[in-house]
Design a protein around this motif. Sequence first.
Motif, short mmCIF file in Angstrom:
data_model
loop_
_atom_site.label_atom_id
_atom_site.label_comp_id
_atom_site.label_asym_id
_atom_site.label_seq_id
_atom_site.Cartn_x
_atom_site.Cartn_y
_atom_site.Cartn_z
N GLU A 111 0.86 -1.23 0.16
CA GLU A 111 0.00 0.23 0.38
C GLU A 111 0.88 1.24 -0.45
O GLU A 111 0.51 2.28 -0.56
CB GLU A 111 -1.08 0.14 1.29
N ASP A 112 2.05 1.51 1.02
CA ASP A 112 3.14 1.95 0.21
C ASP A 112 3.82 2.13 -0.67
O ASP A 112 3.16 3.96 -1.54
CB ASP A 112 3.59 2.20 1.32
N ALA A 116 2.67 6.09 -2.87
CA ALA A 116 3.51 6.78 -3.63
C ALA A 116 3.54 6.98 -4.75
O ALA A 116 3.76 7.62 -5.74
CB ALA A 116 4.53 6.15 -3.43
N VAL A 117 2.85 6.05 -5.94
CA VAL A 117 3.00 6.32 -7.06
C VAL A 117 0.68 7.15 -7.24
O VAL A 117 1.96 8.29 -8.12
CB VAL A 117 2.08 4.84 -7.91
N PHE A 118 0.30 7.50 -6.49
CA PHE A 118 -1.11 7.80 -6.65
C PHE A 118 -0.11 9.69 -6.32
O PHE A 118 -0.53 10.24 -6.82
CB PHE A 118 -1.77 8.18 -4.58
N GLU A 119 1.05 9.58 -5.35
CA GLU A 119 0.95 11.18 -4.85
C GLU A 119 2.12 11.40 -6.30
O GLU A 119 2.09 12.36 -6.56
CB GLU A 119 2.47 11.15 -4.19
N ARG A 120 2.56 10.35 -6.74
CA ARG A 120 3.37 11.02 -8.31
C ARG A 120 1.84 11.38 -9.23
O ARG A 120 2.86 12.48 -10.56
CB ARG A 120 4.36 10.60 -9.21
N PHE A 121 1.18 10.51 -9.62
CA PHE A 121 -0.33 10.82 -10.54
C PHE A 121 -1.07 10.58 -9.89
O PHE A 121 -1.86 9.45 -10.14
CB PHE A 121 -0.15 9.65 -11.42
N PRO A 122 -1.47 11.99 -9.13
CA PRO A 122 -2.98 12.03 -8.70
C PRO A 122 -4.06 11.28 -9.43
O PRO A 122 -4.89 11.07 -8.39
CB PRO A 122 -2.98 13.26 -7.99
N VAL A 123 -4.18 11.64 -10.92
CA VAL A 123 -5.06 11.35 -11.54
C VAL A 123 -5.64 9.76 -11.67
O VAL A 123 -6.84 9.20 -11.56
CB VAL A 123 -5.38 11.65 -12.92
N LEU A 124 -4.23 8.93 -10.71
CA LEU A 124 -4.60 7.36 -11.11
C LEU A 124 -5.97 7.37 -9.34
O LEU A 124 -6.68 6.52 -10.07
CB LEU A 124 -3.45 6.72 -10.47
N GLU A 125 -4.88 7.94 -8.30
CA GLU A 125 -6.34 6.97 -6.99
C GLU A 125 -7.55 7.82 -7.69
O GLU A 125 -8.59 7.71 -7.37
CB GLU A 125 -5.78 7.99 -6.43
N GLU A 126 -7.77 8.99 -8.67
CA GLU A 126 -8.85 9.90 -8.51
C GLU A 126 -9.96 9.18 -9.74
O GLU A 126 -11.40 8.82 -10.02
CB GLU A 126 -8.94 11.19 -9.46
N LEU A 149 5.93 1.26 -11.63
CA LEU A 149 6.69 1.47 -10.41
C LEU A 149 6.74 1.02 -9.12
O LEU A 149 7.10 1.75 -7.76
CB LEU A 149 6.65 3.49 -10.17
N MET A 150 5.46 0.44 -8.95
CA MET A 150 5.41 -0.01 -8.37
C MET A 150 5.87 -1.41 -7.33
O MET A 150 6.01 -2.02 -6.53
CB MET A 150 3.78 -1.40 -8.96
#
Length: 234
Positions: A111-112, A116-126, A149-150
């Motif tokens: 999950e960490d 970290a991926v979401f911090e770089r690419f916020p649209v992916l979390e959205e 990057l996972m």
Amino acid sequence: MTLLDVVDLDAGYGDLQVLYDVDLTVEAGEYVAVVGPNGAGKSTAMKAVFGLADRFDGSISFDGEDITGLAPEQVIRRGLSYVPQTENVFPSLTVEENLRLGAYVEDEVSEDRKRAVFERFPVLEERLDERAGSLSGGQQQMLAMGCALMLDPDLLLLDEPSAGLAPDLVDEMFDRIDAVNDGGTSVLMVEQNAKEALRRCDRGYVLASGENRYEDDGEVLLTDEEVRQQFLGG
């Protein structure tokens, strides 16, 4: 410290040889771009490093270990991740499912790392629950990079990351690659947008007809008159 060291590499596909005595190095934390005309062998060099092209001669070492001849599933476990130019996401799967597949060699998805991926690419979390095929071209490229990057790789291999993107999205993509590198991940990138790649990278290589032609700091290559005339359109 030298992270990737490619020496006298001959490579291609079946009976077709594409690369001839190619040398490439990437230092820890470095951002390296490979540019050159179409058909120069740039993507083949990337695929050979990752075990997706046939290697006829030469050696490839990563972090001091000889990885020459290893299959992709073995290479990725050493700390290299690769983003192909095309077909680099599963369009029928959701964003989250794609990210989970990016970490397929792990017993459990971190999950960490996802955070970290979401911090770089916020649209992916959205758009986490949406199918990847519904994303724009730029967003799909971000997802492909996020999947790579996972595994928190030491070296990220990018094959033509700006290909097919609308002009107004190209700068944004390069900014995100800069941020990945600034975060400590080494980057080896093949790129058609040679001027922008050399402007952004620490060091660059120019390949032509499957051979090394030039190697220097990105800014030096960008301002070299011979390189500009032959490969950068003047």
